[in-house]
Every structure is written in C-alpha cells, then in structure tokens.
Design a protein around this motif. Structure first.
Motif, mmCIF file in Angstrom:
data_model
loop_
_atom_site.group_PDB
_atom_site.id
_atom_site.type_symbol
_atom_site.label_atom_id
_atom_site.label_comp_id
_atom_site.label_asym_id
_atom_site.label_seq_id
_atom_site.Cartn_x
_atom_site.Cartn_y
_atom_site.Cartn_z
ATOM 1 N N SER A 36 -54.261 -88.605 -15.190
ATOM 2 C CA SER A 36 -53.280 -89.034 -14.192
ATOM 3 C C SER A 36 -53.819 -90.181 -13.354
ATOM 4 O O SER A 36 -53.114 -91.162 -13.082
ATOM 5 C CB SER A 36 -52.927 -87.852 -13.286
ATOM 6 N N MET A 37 -55.086 -90.078 -12.955
ATOM 7 C CA MET A 37 -55.724 -91.112 -12.147
ATOM 8 C C MET A 37 -55.783 -92.442 -12.887
ATOM 9 O O MET A 37 -55.480 -93.505 -12.334
ATOM 10 C CB MET A 37 -57.125 -90.641 -11.744
ATOM 11 N N LYS A 49 -52.295 -94.109 -13.098
ATOM 12 C CA LYS A 49 -51.901 -94.712 -11.813
ATOM 13 C C LYS A 49 -52.641 -96.023 -11.552
ATOM 14 O O LYS A 49 -52.090 -96.949 -10.956
ATOM 15 C CB LYS A 49 -52.165 -93.735 -10.673
ATOM 16 N N ARG A 57 -57.797 -85.018 -4.958
ATOM 17 C CA ARG A 57 -58.581 -84.551 -6.094
ATOM 18 C C ARG A 57 -58.811 -85.680 -7.101
ATOM 19 O O ARG A 57 -59.912 -85.806 -7.659
ATOM 20 C CB ARG A 57 -57.860 -83.390 -6.788
ATOM 21 N N GLU A 58 -57.804 -86.516 -7.305
ATOM 22 C CA GLU A 58 -57.965 -87.647 -8.224
ATOM 23 C C GLU A 58 -58.993 -88.640 -7.702
ATOM 24 O O GLU A 58 -59.738 -89.239 -8.475
ATOM 25 C CB GLU A 58 -56.618 -88.332 -8.440
ATOM 26 N N ARG A 59 -59.065 -88.795 -6.388
ATOM 27 C CA ARG A 59 -60.088 -89.687 -5.825
ATOM 28 C C ARG A 59 -61.479 -89.097 -6.027
ATOM 29 O O ARG A 59 -62.452 -89.820 -6.250
ATOM 30 C CB ARG A 59 -59.814 -89.940 -4.336
ATOM 31 N N LEU A 115 -53.412 -92.214 -5.355
ATOM 32 C CA LEU A 115 -54.136 -91.069 -5.905
ATOM 33 C C LEU A 115 -54.121 -89.889 -4.958
ATOM 34 O O LEU A 115 -54.148 -90.047 -3.726
ATOM 35 C CB LEU A 115 -55.590 -91.465 -6.197
ATOM 36 N N THR A 116 -54.124 -88.692 -5.525
ATOM 37 C CA THR A 116 -54.280 -87.481 -4.724
ATOM 38 C C THR A 116 -55.746 -87.358 -4.314
ATOM 39 O O THR A 116 -56.633 -87.993 -4.919
ATOM 40 C CB THR A 116 -53.868 -86.243 -5.528
ATOM 41 N N HIS A 133 -56.580 -84.418 -14.263
ATOM 42 C CA HIS A 133 -56.693 -85.296 -13.096
ATOM 43 C C HIS A 133 -57.163 -86.694 -13.509
ATOM 44 O O HIS A 133 -56.681 -87.705 -12.994
ATOM 45 C CB HIS A 133 -57.678 -84.703 -12.083
ATOM 46 N N ARG A 134 -58.086 -86.714 -14.439
ATOM 47 C CA ARG A 134 -58.630 -88.006 -14.898
ATOM 48 C C ARG A 134 -57.551 -88.836 -15.584
ATOM 49 O O ARG A 134 -57.430 -90.041 -15.352
ATOM 50 C CB ARG A 134 -59.802 -87.753 -15.833
#
Length: 256
Positions: free
Chosen positions: A225-226, A229, A191-193, A188-189, A222-223
């Motif tokens: 993508s998170m 992953k 921001r994703e964290r 995760l990036t 972001h949500r």
C-alpha cells in the motif's frame, strides 16, 4: 560611452537552458514510473524564461545591462534604487538580482540583508566601482554568486548571471520536489510510515514484523500500500524518495 561587445554572445546564448516540454536534459530525479508529478517538465518554474532584476542608480549602466541581457533573451526588470525594488511586486520566477553596491539610500549590501530577512534566497550578482576585499567577502559569505568591479566585462556579467540563474533553478526544482514528496508522505498511515522507515534502513520483512510486533503478511500489505501511494516500483525508488524529503518531515517520522 558604453558599447556591447557581441563576441561570444552566440556561444553564451547557447549556454542558457532551454525551457519547455521538449527539453529532456533537465529532468529531476523522480520516484518510479508512476510518479509523473516528480518530473521537472511538470515543475511550472521550468517552463518560464529567467528573470533578472537589476538595481543601479546610474541609468546608463542600467541601459547597458538591459541591452546586454536582452541579447541572450533574458527578461529584465530594472530599478534606480533598492527601496523602489523592494516595494515592487516582483514575479516569482527563477533568475537573480544584479545589484550595485554603492547607491544613495539603501546600498546593495543593505538590500541583500533585507532580502535575506524576508526569506528571499534568489541569488545576487554585485557590481561596484569602489569594491574592496572586505566588502566582497561579506557579500559572498551571505550567498552572493559574484562580485564584479565596474567597468565590468560583458562576458563576465553574462557568465555570472548564467551561474546565478542555474543555481536558482536548481533550488526551486529541489524545493518543489521536496514539497510534492512531503505531500505524498502525508498520504501514508502511521504504520505505513513505520514500514517505510524500516525498508529504507535495510530491514527485511521478517525483521520489520518482529520489530513492529505484527505478522510478516501484514508487513507485506502495508509495504504494498505504501509503495502504491508513493508511486514506487522498487526499494531504490523508496530510498531516493526518502533522501529528497524536506527537513520539515522529520517530526512526522520521529514517531514512526
């Protein structure tokens, strides 16, 4: 003369967990249908038979324990001293130690201390012909599963080994799942964290956007993508993922 009482061995054999791909009863929790790596069927340790390491300076006792455990298909490695065992290259498999307390050189309690100092947390079942309350309390405080007095009942030893092996399997499974989830977290990036932390603490997209100073659409991106992953399909998957993260991940999330 030592003889093996076979009463109840069939029942005991049935108690031992089945291993291999056909066993569906020991699946660990996993994150969503897209997360096959989280299944216990894919944890290598679950596909191997248990290994019990026996340390006793009395060869007759060693032979009895080996024969007893082999009746329930348990593989055994036996040693005549703690030093000999500590110098051996033991396979890293689920199982336990069966240690005699009083032996020439290193005692069973000495071996327990050394194993703990080496980070070896495989459970221990102690055997002794001279046990006392203080000794057993010390052993149990340091994590021993049981403390049996010689001559021990065969069923009592089988039960203790079964409990210890199951404990070790559960620990290894939890450690493996935690490692895999830590690896996914690393994907995760930053921001994703941040979004992950907010979601699992109950924040709505609008609240997350306000707290992070970004638009609600950006939060949704972001949500999404998170979640892809992490292999998550719903918030419940994210919560379970979060709860199984190892402590080592705390510093990664602290700055999220």
């Amino acid at each position: 003369m030592h003889t093996i009482d076979r009463t109840g061995l069939e029942m005991q054999s049935a108690f031992w967990p089945k291993v291999g791909k056909g066993d569906k009863s020991r699946q660990a929790p996993f994150v969503g249908a897209q997360a096959p790596l989280e299944s216990s069927n894919n944890v290598d340790d679950q596909c191997t038979a248990p290994l019990v390491v026996v340390v006793d300076d009395d060869p007759m006792v060693r032979d009895v324990i080996i024969s007893l455990l082999e009746t329930v298909d348990i593989e055994v490695l036996a040693f005549g001293s703690g030093r000999e065992m500590l110098q051996a290259d033991l396979p890293d498999r689920a199982g336990c130690f069966v240690l005699d307390v009083r032996m020439p050189g290193l005692s069973g309690l000495d071996v327990q201390q050394i194993l703990l100092s080496q980070g070896n947390s495989r459970p221990i079942v102690f055997l002794t012909g001279y046990g006392d309350i203080a000794m057993s309390v010390q052993a149990m405080k340091l994590g021993a599963v049981d403390f049996l007095t010689k001559p021990f009942r065969h069923q009592a030893l089988l039960d203790a080994v079964a409990r210890a092996t199951e404990q070790d399997r559960n620990r290894r499974m939890a450690d493996e799942i935690a490692k895999r989830r830590a690896a996914r977290l690393a994907m995760l990036t930053p921001r994703e964290r941040q979004v992950l932390r907010a979601v699992v603490t109950g924040r709505l997209n609008k609240q997350i956007a306000h707290e992070l100073g970004i638009s609600e659409i950006t939060v949704k991106l972001h949500r999404g993508s998170m979640m892809r992953k992490l292999g998550a399909s719903c918030v419940g998957d994210l919560v379970r993922f979060w709860e199984w993260l190892p402590p080592v991940c705390d510093h990664r999330l602290a700055g999220s």
